[in-house]
Scaffold this active site. Sequence first.
Site, PDB file in Angstrom:
ATOM      1  N   SER A 188      42.909  38.849  43.675  1.00 40.50           N
ATOM      2  CA  SER A 188      42.374  40.341  43.691  1.00 40.50           C
ATOM      3  C   SER A 188      40.886  40.475  44.117  1.00 40.50           C
ATOM      4  O   SER A 188      40.780  41.654  44.380  1.00 40.50           O
ATOM      5  CB  SER A 188      42.785  40.763  42.128  1.00 40.50           C
ATOM      6  OG  SER A 188      41.832  40.001  41.084  1.00 40.50           O
ATOM      7  N   ASP A 245      36.333  44.386  31.995  1.00 50.40           N
ATOM      8  CA  ASP A 245      36.528  43.510  33.120  1.00 50.40           C
ATOM      9  C   ASP A 245      35.108  43.149  33.846  1.00 50.40           C
ATOM     10  O   ASP A 245      34.429  43.674  34.260  1.00 50.40           O
ATOM     11  CB  ASP A 245      37.142  44.509  34.060  1.00 50.40           C
ATOM     12  CG  ASP A 245      37.544  43.518  35.528  1.00 50.40           C
ATOM     13  OD1 ASP A 245      37.081  42.551  35.599  1.00 50.40           O
ATOM     14  OD2 ASP A 245      38.457  44.088  36.104  1.00 50.40           O
ATOM     15  N   HIS A 276      35.966  41.638  38.326  1.00 47.28           N
ATOM     16  CA  HIS A 276      36.061  42.495  39.510  1.00 47.28           C
ATOM     17  C   HIS A 276      34.946  43.084  39.829  1.00 47.28           C
ATOM     18  O   HIS A 276      34.038  43.060  38.782  1.00 47.28           O
ATOM     19  CB  HIS A 276      37.453  43.024  39.438  1.00 47.28           C
ATOM     20  CG  HIS A 276      38.619  42.652  39.254  1.00 47.28           C
ATOM     21  ND1 HIS A 276      39.443  42.313  38.265  1.00 47.28           N
ATOM     22  CD2 HIS A 276      39.382  41.824  40.147  1.00 47.28           C
ATOM     23  CE1 HIS A 276      40.356  41.714  38.303  1.00 47.28           C
ATOM     24  NE2 HIS A 276      40.514  41.196  39.816  1.00 47.28           N
TER      25      HIS A 276
END
Length: 394
Positions: A135, A371, A374
Amino acid sequence: MSLPCIQSSCNLLASCFAILFLVLLQTKIATSALIMSMRNHHNNHQHRRPMLQGNQSTCALFVGTWIRDESYPLYQSSSCPTIIDAEFNCQMYGRPDSDYLKYRWQPLNCELPRFNGLEFLIQMRGKSMMFVGDSLGRNQWESLICMISSSVPRTSTKMSRGDPFSIFKFLDYDVSMSFYKAPYLVDIDVVQGKRVLRLEEISGNANAWRNADVLVFNTGHWWSHQGSLQAWDYMESGGTYYQDMDRLVALERGLRTWANWVDANIDTARTRVFFQSISPTHYNPSEWSAGTTMATTKNCYGETAPMSGTTYPGAFPDQMRVVDIVIRDMHNPAYLLDITMLSEFRKDGHPSIYSGDLSPQQRANPDRSADCSHWCLPGLPDTWNQLFYAALFF
């Protein structure tokens, strides 16, 4: 009566010219060999220091500082809503601050070319580009699409999302940019209901990459996952099945399988191959707040500015040692987009609790839901793509 002396002088002079000629010839040969050696060194290690216009002959592209620049960001999330995944769209999902968008990477001894999306499409006309990995690769792929789209807002496009393959096309330029999900690069098969990570098998994935004109690979985070985040039940290497092994050993075996496939199957005269280095995480505030206060949280929530200085006090990812060794051993080394250290400073660039439509309970508990792996879009991956742009075309 002096003729013998004159003749002797002539002979001596001739001998001197002969010696001088030989010295010059040897010097020329040695210089040519040195130049050829330098050319070969540059070709073999081009991924380390790309050539750019600067105040020195080489540009330390990945060494520098973050400086504030009010002309940033390069696009707005509202102008690219159908591209940016919810987990990266921090502004749409309520992030209240925006200073993290106002920083530009300044290499040590040169100027980074400003990204030009139209020029990117012109240079890539009729070609295909594929991002392959996890990702973080998708993070970079979506960033690049938004950066280009903001430069040519009226051009015709087409997008198709799928698993593992998604593709975006700029139809007026016949340019395709795709993402292929392969978090380990090597294959995972299901055997008797169990997921087997095959450290020496890659053909199942690699057939999808074979014909791209530009390939950008990444891997890293998934190799350290455990528990429910672990995507395999067994690892297989050399015909032996393992319930687990040293994760750096596993990473090296998988990367060597990838590197051997690239060397054997990619014509580097036709296809450019890049490898994005390990993207850092920021789950441990003591790494950047050492000597100030005792960190009581384990996340990046509330971080709104990059670290200052030129050295990161936290741990450098061990995986980078593996990546560096494997790429250096390749017959045709991939160009290393060495974004690790410059990204280490950007503790402010993660989605944190603004990663999609989290519940109020989740947002109230950053230690469990933030998070810090990312990156927000717009944000840090835009700089990765500026570096990629410079490496690709300059």
